[in-house]
Scaffold this motif. Structure first.
Motif, PDB file in Angstrom:
ATOM      1  N   ASP A 180       0.824  -1.210   0.000  1.00  0.00           N
ATOM      2  CA  ASP A 180       0.000   0.000   0.000  1.00  0.00           C
ATOM      3  C   ASP A 180       0.858   1.259   0.000  1.00  0.00           C
ATOM      4  N   THR A 181       1.920   1.246   0.791  1.00  0.00           N
ATOM      5  CA  THR A 181       2.799   2.416   0.860  1.00  0.00           C
ATOM      6  C   THR A 181       3.557   2.600  -0.450  1.00  0.00           C
ATOM      7  N   ALA A 182       4.017   1.500  -1.040  1.00  0.00           N
ATOM      8  CA  ALA A 182       4.728   1.583  -2.319  1.00  0.00           C
ATOM      9  C   ALA A 182       3.821   2.154  -3.399  1.00  0.00           C
ATOM     10  N   ALA A 183       2.569   1.708  -3.416  1.00  0.00           N
ATOM     11  CA  ALA A 183       1.606   2.215  -4.394  1.00  0.00           C
ATOM     12  C   ALA A 183       1.296   3.688  -4.134  1.00  0.00           C
ATOM     13  N   ASP A 184       1.226   4.054  -2.863  1.00  0.00           N
ATOM     14  CA  ASP A 184       0.946   5.448  -2.529  1.00  0.00           C
ATOM     15  C   ASP A 184       2.110   6.343  -2.952  1.00  0.00           C
ATOM     16  N   PHE A 185       3.340   5.857  -2.786  1.00  0.00           N
ATOM     17  CA  PHE A 185       4.494   6.650  -3.216  1.00  0.00           C
ATOM     18  C   PHE A 185       4.487   6.824  -4.725  1.00  0.00           C
ATOM     19  N   MET A 186       4.155   5.779  -5.459  1.00  0.00           N
ATOM     20  CA  MET A 186       4.104   5.889  -6.910  1.00  0.00           C
ATOM     21  C   MET A 186       3.050   6.916  -7.325  1.00  0.00           C
ATOM     22  N   ASN A 187       1.910   6.905  -6.658  1.00  0.00           N
ATOM     23  CA  ASN A 187       0.864   7.886  -6.947  1.00  0.00           C
ATOM     24  C   ASN A 187       1.333   9.301  -6.604  1.00  0.00           C
ATOM     25  N   PHE A 188       2.081   9.438  -5.514  1.00  0.00           N
ATOM     26  CA  PHE A 188       2.641  10.731  -5.114  1.00  0.00           C
ATOM     27  C   PHE A 188       3.569  11.264  -6.209  1.00  0.00           C
ATOM     28  N   CYS A 189       4.386  10.392  -6.776  1.00  0.00           N
ATOM     29  CA  CYS A 189       5.290  10.791  -7.860  1.00  0.00           C
ATOM     30  C   CYS A 189       4.525  11.387  -9.032  1.00  0.00           C
ATOM     31  N   LEU A 190       3.334  10.863  -9.265  1.00  0.00           N
ATOM     32  CA  LEU A 190       2.567  11.260 -10.441  1.00  0.00           C
ATOM     33  C   LEU A 190       1.664  12.462 -10.214  1.00  0.00           C
ATOM     34  N   THR A 191       1.259  12.676  -8.968  1.00  0.00           N
ATOM     35  CA  THR A 191       0.223  13.683  -8.726  1.00  0.00           C
ATOM     36  C   THR A 191       0.648  14.866  -7.880  1.00  0.00           C
ATOM     37  N   ASP A 192       1.683  14.729  -7.069  1.00  0.00           N
ATOM     38  CA  ASP A 192       2.081  15.837  -6.208  1.00  0.00           C
ATOM     39  C   ASP A 192       2.696  16.967  -7.035  1.00  0.00           C
ATOM     40  N   ALA A 193       2.247  18.185  -6.817  1.00  0.00           N
ATOM     41  CA  ALA A 193       2.702  19.326  -7.618  1.00  0.00           C
ATOM     42  C   ALA A 193       4.203  19.569  -7.473  1.00  0.00           C
ATOM     43  N   ASP A 194       4.726  19.460  -6.258  1.00  0.00           N
ATOM     44  CA  ASP A 194       6.160  19.681  -6.052  1.00  0.00           C
ATOM     45  C   ASP A 194       6.985  18.574  -6.692  1.00  0.00           C
ATOM     46  N   ALA A 195       6.470  17.354  -6.634  1.00  0.00           N
ATOM     47  CA  ALA A 195       7.168  16.238  -7.278  1.00  0.00           C
ATOM     48  C   ALA A 195       7.224  16.445  -8.791  1.00  0.00           C
ATOM     49  N   GLN A 196       6.126  16.912  -9.363  1.00  0.00           N
ATOM     50  CA  GLN A 196       6.087  17.152 -10.804  1.00  0.00           C
ATOM     51  C   GLN A 196       7.095  18.230 -11.213  1.00  0.00           C
ATOM     52  N   LYS A 197       7.309  19.202 -10.342  1.00  0.00           N
ATOM     53  CA  LYS A 197       8.303  20.232 -10.631  1.00  0.00           C
ATOM     54  C   LYS A 197       9.709  19.636 -10.671  1.00  0.00           C
ATOM     55  N   VAL A 198       9.958  18.678  -9.773  1.00  0.00           N
ATOM     56  CA  VAL A 198      11.267  18.022  -9.756  1.00  0.00           C
ATOM     57  C   VAL A 198      11.496  17.264 -11.056  1.00  0.00           C
TER      58      VAL A 198
END
Length: 284
Positions: free
Chosen positions: A255-273
């Protein structure tokens, strides 16, 4: 008289019960009984394509900031094929991100990842680089036949960038197999080819001057100094460059691994990186 004593006794009992109740609440508060339980600490192990070596740690730091209970062990950044080979050999990981669909297909075939979680995460471009200040006269693939110097190409069986490079070369008749593997280079470039164990190594060969040009990703320009783009390969000269991610079947933190993958795709700051390092999101 008896009635008065009964009333007094009742009041005293009520007071004692109330005092004990207050004491119990106070004691529970002092011992943290009313505080929300802390989440269990989780450490994720990521296997990721070599070209993510600079960007991914920054996104991991963002995730840990948002989820302090989650940290990351020493992320393995290697050629995608090597990562899949390690998983086949018994290595354990929580999340796999490769630089090609074919390598993720291999991971699926080996049941190393959960197929239901597979998601295309990023895209990239294939470029031919030269060292800064070099006078290499190459503006298109056909020009590689006449350059003076070596050509760095990732070993195609394990390095997706090398496979894409050979597909591009095949599009102009400089490699015999359009799939990019198990073929032969045209005589005009065969002796110039230097194979690299990962795309980053190919970039370093050019930066150091060991090779005149090399095939790398656009994102590699943000990882290594000393190189510049000679030209970008036509997008239709090779298969689309996509980075799929999937949760590994060996994980205990699915669940945490899947949540991190989703974070990579949807978090605005992550997208900037990702954008800072030359990656584009696969889904826009």
């Amino acid at each position: 008289m008896k009635k008065s004593r009964a009333i007094v006794a009742g009041i005293a009992t009520f007071a004692l019960v109330g005092a004990l109740g207050m004491f119990g609440c106070s004691g529970g508060s002092n011992n943290g009984g009313s505080a929300a339980p802390k989440a269990d600490a989780i450490e994720l192990q990521i296997f990721a394509a070599n070209s993510l070596e600079k960007a991914l740690p920054e996104v991991q730091a963002l995730y840990t900031k948002a989820h302090p209970e989650v940290t990351f062990s020493d992320t393995q950044f290697k050629a995608s094929g090597d990562l899949v080979t390690e998983l086949k050999g018994g290595a354990t990981a929580d999340l796999l991100i490769t630089a090609s669909g074919a390598t993720m297909d291999d991971a699926e075939a080996a049941k190393a990842v959960d197929t239901a979680t597979r998601t295309d995460m990023f895209t990239n471009e294939l470029v031919v680089v030269q060292s800064i200040g070099a006078k290499v006269q190459a503006t298109k693939l056909e020009d590689l036949k006449k350059i003076d110097g070596k050509i760095a190409v990732g070993e195609p069986s394990v390095v997706p960038a090398g496979k894409y490079a050979n597909q591009a070369l095949a599009s102009v008749g400089l490699y015999s197999n359009p799939e990019g593997v198990d073929g032969k280079y045209d005589e005009s470039i065969a002796k110039k080819i230097v194979e690299a164990d990962k795309v980053g190594t190919a970039c370093q060969y050019v930066a150091s001057g060991d090779c005149a040009v090399g095939f790398v990703y656009t994102s590699d320009l943000y990882r290594y100094e000393g190189v510049d783009v000679a030209f970008t390969t036509p997008s239709d000269s090779h298969k689309p460059i996509k980075y799929p991610g999937a949760v590994c079947t060996t994980t205990k933190n699915a669940d945490t691994a899947a949540d991190f993958m989703n974070f990579c795709l949807t978090d605005a700051d992550a997208q900037k990186v990702w954008a800072t390092y030359g990656f584009e999101m696969a889904a826009k």
